[in-house]
Design an enzyme around this catalytic site. Structure first.
Site, PDB file in Angstrom:
ATOM      1  N   ARG A   1       0.688  -1.161   0.009  1.00 36.17           N
ATOM      2  CA  ARG A   1       0.038  -0.048   0.191  1.00 36.17           C
ATOM      3  C   ARG A   1       0.749   1.145  -0.011  1.00 36.17           C
ATOM      4  NH1 ARG A   1      -2.629  -4.095   1.754  1.00 36.17           N
ATOM      5  NH2 ARG A   1      -0.672  -4.416   2.975  1.00 36.17           N
ATOM      6  N   THR A   2       1.810   1.255   0.954  1.00 36.97           N
ATOM      7  CA  THR A   2       2.538   2.678   0.944  1.00 36.97           C
ATOM      8  C   THR A   2       3.148   3.014  -0.113  1.00 36.97           C
ATOM      9  OG1 THR A   2       2.763   2.204   3.328  1.00 36.97           O
ATOM     10  CG2 THR A   2       4.134   3.632   2.612  1.00 36.97           C
TER      11      THR A   2
ATOM     12  N   HIS B   1       5.671   5.946  11.447  1.00 34.18           N
ATOM     13  CA  HIS B   1       5.025   5.764   9.939  1.00 34.18           C
ATOM     14  C   HIS B   1       4.119   7.000   9.840  1.00 34.18           C
ATOM     15  CE1 HIS B   1       3.734   4.218   6.403  1.00 34.18           C
ATOM     16  NE2 HIS B   1       3.165   3.129   6.802  1.00 34.18           N
TER      17      HIS B   1
ATOM     18  N   ARG C   1      11.595   3.867   3.360  1.00 36.87           N
ATOM     19  CA  ARG C   1      11.037   2.903   4.227  1.00 36.87           C
ATOM     20  C   ARG C   1      12.486   1.939   4.579  1.00 36.87           C
ATOM     21  NH1 ARG C   1       6.181  -1.251   4.463  1.00 36.87           N
ATOM     22  NH2 ARG C   1       5.255   1.053   5.005  1.00 36.87           N
TER      23      ARG C   1
ATOM     24  N   LYS D   1      25.929  -6.535  -3.085  1.00 40.11           N
ATOM     25  CA  LYS D   1      27.490  -6.699  -3.634  1.00 40.11           C
ATOM     26  C   LYS D   1      28.154  -6.231  -2.227  1.00 40.11           C
ATOM     27  CE  LYS D   1      26.646  -6.138  -8.541  1.00 40.11           C
ATOM     28  NZ  LYS D   1      26.906  -4.975  -9.478  1.00 40.11           N
TER      29      LYS D   1
END
Ligand code: NCD
Length: 305
Positions: free
Chosen positions: A59-60, A137, A109, A87
């Site tokens: 959703r976000t 959030h 995020r 890497k």
């Protein structure tokens, strides 16, 4: 004239004033209307937004991308799973390289506490926190507040229950900060081990669902954040549903017109019964999800204007 807010990044709720929050919610209402009438001002034309997701999201991430594109902006995406992090490159080096490309904003995020504050020190553009660890959030809390205000007409004076895994939920953290700032009372409800150690003014704590739901106008359900816990602390799902799962019978302890919300992803049959999640009059869950687009448009527009 475009309204303004007093912050240059959106990383936490606390630096926002009640006036900032009202400005964001009003701007989101404007964008919701503009989306419906297909008259969205293209305020991000010529801007390039970098999304930086080091954790899963449905959703976000998609609603942020939709918001950027609806405002006429462009996107580039960094995705940890297909990046040079695999890497051995450090996150700090990655951010310094990507910041050197001069994006107009970064939406991020990350699983580390305070990661957006760290990134904001390395780059020159606004940073928008799309969730850091179990801390904050903020755009989820804004879209939740927007949905409450849209349906109840106000936030001040309401009683809002937040139920479930409160100690690991960044959604709960940001919601408690925002809703208390706007004058709501909060009932935190959950098993003892999943309740926070300390709470702010305006917040009461309950271990029994029925007790905590009494007098509530809004009931927000939360997922058990299995990925953030010691596996031995995970409650048995059947026992958890019996005590904390929201059924229509349990919902009857709240006010008769109480609405039900959930940030998603829902674990049906664990924290919420199908009959509640899909109830056409009580559940606002999918409307709440859809509000993610106009609210994130408002945040992008106000920070980049
Ligand atoms: C939440 C999150 O990722 O913090 N989901 C969301 O953003 N809508 C809640 C969760 O994962 O349970």
């Amino acid at each position: 004239m475009t309204p303004k807010i007093s912050v240059s990044h959106l990383i936490d709720i606390d630096p926002l004033t009640p006036a900032d929050i009202t400005t964001i919610l009003d701007r989101a209402a404007f964008f919701k209307q503009a989306l419906a009438t297909k008259t969205v001002p293209q305020s991000l034309t010529g801007k390039v937004i970098l999304t930086l997701f080091a954790e899963n999201s449905t959703r976000t991430r998609n609603s942020f991308e939709m918001a950027v594109l609806r405002l006429g902006g462009s996107l580039i995406n960094w995705d940890e799973n297909i990046s040079s992090a695999k890497k051995g490159e450090s996150f700090s080096d990655t951010v310094r390289y990507l910041g050197g490309y001069q994006p107009d904003a970064i939406v991020m995020r990350h699983h580390e506490y305070n990661a957006p504050h760290f990134v904001a020190q390395l780059v020159e553009c606004p940073v928008i926190n799309a969730g850091d660890a179990s801390r904050e959030h903020p755009t989820q809390a804004l879209l939740d507040a927007f949905t409450i205000r849209e349906i109840k007409g106000r936030i001040e004076g309401l009683a809002v229950a937040i139920v479930g895994d409160l100690s690991h939920s960044r959604v709960a953290g940001s919601n408690v900060a925002l809703l208390t700032k706007m004058g709501a009372k909060i009932h935190l409800i959950g098993p003892k081990d999943l309740l926070p150690q300390q709470v702010r003014d305006g917040v009461s704590v309950f271990e029994k669902l029925e007790d905590g739901l009494k007098g509530c106008d809004v009931v927000m359900m939360l997922r058990i954040q299995k990925e953030r816990m010691d596996l031995s602390a995970i409650p048995n799902e059947t026992a958890y549903f019996h005590e904390y799962g929201l059924t229509l019978e349990k919902l009857a302890f709240a006010k008769p017109d109480a609405i039900v919300m959930h940030p998603g992803p829902m674990n049906r049959g664990v924290e919420i019964a199908d009959e509640v999640a899909d109830d056409p009059t009580r559940s606002m869950i999918f409307k709440q999800g859809a509000n993610g687009v106009p609210v994130r448009m408002a945040v992008l527009d106000l920070l980049l204007a």
